[in-house]
Design an enzyme around this catalytic site. Structure first.
Site, PDB file in Angstrom:
ATOM      1  CB  SER A 104      -0.961   0.013   1.194  1.00  0.00           C
ATOM      2  OG  SER A 104      -2.119  -0.729   0.892  1.00  0.00           O
ATOM      3  CE  LYS A 107      -4.493   2.383  -0.461  1.00  0.00           C
ATOM      4  NZ  LYS A 107      -3.888   1.035  -0.330  1.00  0.00           N
ATOM      5  CB  SER A 303      -4.568   1.845   3.845  1.00  0.00           C
ATOM      6  OG  SER A 303      -3.731   1.271   2.854  1.00  0.00           O
TER       7      SER A 303
END
Length: 470
Positions: A104, A107, A303
């Site tokens: 993640s 991102k 997230s």
């Protein structure tokens, strides 16, 4: 010049309470200069950082964190980059240019590229137009995952279907439509990325990506991002909710189907009720998403994978690419290179980091953070407000609580990343001497079942924050 890392887009405002801004400003669009929190004001987190604070030495950082990086808890493939945020000088590197699964922390790339292409103030507009058939209305998905059914939505400040329905009713002079069609043709390609783990479609961490959806495709808008049950057909579910709000009978709600909106006829408002039929393609109503900067906050703080994939598609659309996983990832790679980041160190497959096909280097992520922090791209600096704060907010709210890592609480802002066997951590911190550092740790072979990787990552960041490392 000092490094300003907490300036909002076009606003020189230092946030003195750590954590995300979502919810502090209510559902309005304007941010007050003074926020009444009803509690004592804590000291600034990553506020104006002086440029004359002593810089750590490579030897000092190596002595502080080498044992943590090379220990068994993070596995056999650990790639690291630590940079001085003011100068960009490399202070610690271990496999810094090795393409690695970023989970993640992807991102961060999504945030930077959508802010660079769309800008912080951009809003996504969901429209309704008159259909080709008499009594038909078409709701056109534009890629807003935050769209809510009503005032109990998942995202603060979201556009709402109930308000859109009221606009349509007024435009039709009170006449109830006979048919609702959903146009979700903006998105193309598969609704799930091929590199996602098999349990993601049913596990609630991702969703089928359609151009129209409400509340990130959640079945219950008040369920958190973590493991929330999602509808497998978000566009049709949103269309049926809209049909109910318009007052269509149950049989017509059930019959909501996909289709394509007629071409716009140039009219932004229908003729006055009673003056004749409304031409196909006439706009009947519209609602807008929160600004992109707020959506970036939602994505980074919790997230949020669905918001991430929607923002990646906005990057694709800004570059004339298909609004798909492939188009979004390709456009993001291009924009990263346009920003001066090493083009050969990014090979993305999605915008959320759920795909195991993603590859980026620790150096790219750390340099991305340096670019955000040094103020040379003002449109990007608001990204920092969405980064979770250690021991305080988002995905870091329950971390940095033990003695070994407590010194990092409140002074580390970072994006987490976790897949089975993969742990990632990338963010900004200030040292004991007040020097701002950008750091990235990507571990790709963490022993399955190990519960030590996150504590070690916390301890590593806290160690950097607690030492002068000189």
């Amino acid at each position: 010049m000092p490094v300003l890392v907490l300036a909002l887009a076009a606003v020189s405002l230092v946030i003195v309470r750590p954590g995300p801004i979502a919810g502090w400003w209510g559902s309005g669009d304007r941010s007050p200069a003074i926020i009444e929190l009803g509690e004592p004001t804590p000291p600034p987190v990553l506020a104006n950082v002086p440029d004359n604070a002593p810089m750590p030495t490579p030897a000092g950082i190596r002595a502080a964190i080498d044992a943590l990086v090379t220990g068994s808890a993070l596995g056999s493939e650990v790639n690291v980059s630590v940079l001085d945020a003011l100068t960009g000088e490399s202070l610690y590197v271990r496999g810094g240019d090795v393409p690695t699964v970023p989970a993640s922390t992807t991102k961060l790339a999504t945030a930077v590229t959508v802010l660079a292409t769309r800008g912080p103030a951009y809003r996504i507009t969901t429209r309704v137009v008159a259909g080709a058939e008499p009594g038909e209305v078409v709701i056109i998905g534009a890629g807003d995952p935050t769209l809510a059914v009503n005032g109990t939505g998942s995202y603060p400040g979201a556009g709402r279907l109930d308000r859109l329905a009221e606009q349509v009713k007024q435009a039709l002079g009170g006449t109830v439509p006979t048919k609702v069609t959903v146009d979700s043709s903006l998105y193309s390609g598969p609704t799930y990325e091929p590199g996602w783990d098999a349990d993601i479609p049913t596990g609630g961490y991702g969703a089928a990506m359609t151009a129209l959806m409400t509340d990130g495709a959640r079945l219950d808008p008040k369920k958190s991002t973590k493991g929330a049950a999602r509808t497998p057909v978000p566009d049709l579910a949103a269309g049926k909710s809209f049909a109910k709000l318009l007052g269509l009978p149950a049989a017509q709600v059930k019959a909501v189907s996909r289709g394509t909106a007629p071409p716009a006829n140039g009219s932004t408002a229908p003729p006055t009720a009673g003056t004749g039929p409304i031409e196909p393609g006439t706009e009947l109503g519209r609602v807008q998403s929160p600004p992109i900067i707020r959506m970036v906050d939602f994505m980074l703080t919790d997230s949020d994978n669905v918001v991430a994939e929607a923002l990646a598609r906005q990057v694709a659309l800004s570059r004339g690419q298909p609004a798909s996983f492939v188009g979004g990832a390709a456009a993001m790679d291009v924009v990263l290179a346009e920003l001066g980041l090493p083009a050969d160190q990014s090979d993305l497959a999605d915008g959320s980091g759920l795909s195991r096909s993603n590859r980026v280097t620790p150096e790219l992520l750390s340099r991305l953070l340096v670019m955000v922090a040094n103020g040379q791209h003002p449109e990007l600096t608001g990204l920092v407000n969405g980064l979770p704060v250690a021991g305080w907010s988002g995905t870091l709210d329950d971390r940095f609580g033990v003695a070994a890592s407590r010194m990092g609480a409140g002074v580390v802002r970072a994006k987490t990343g976790t897949l089975s066997g993969v742990h990632a951590f990338s963010g900004l911190l200030t040292t004991a001497d007040g020097r701002l550092l950008a750091f990235t740790v990507l571990a790709n072979k963490v022993p399955v079942g190990s519960d030590q990787a996150q504590p070690i990552l916390d301890r590593l960041a806290a160690t950097l924050a607690a030492c002068g490392c000189r």
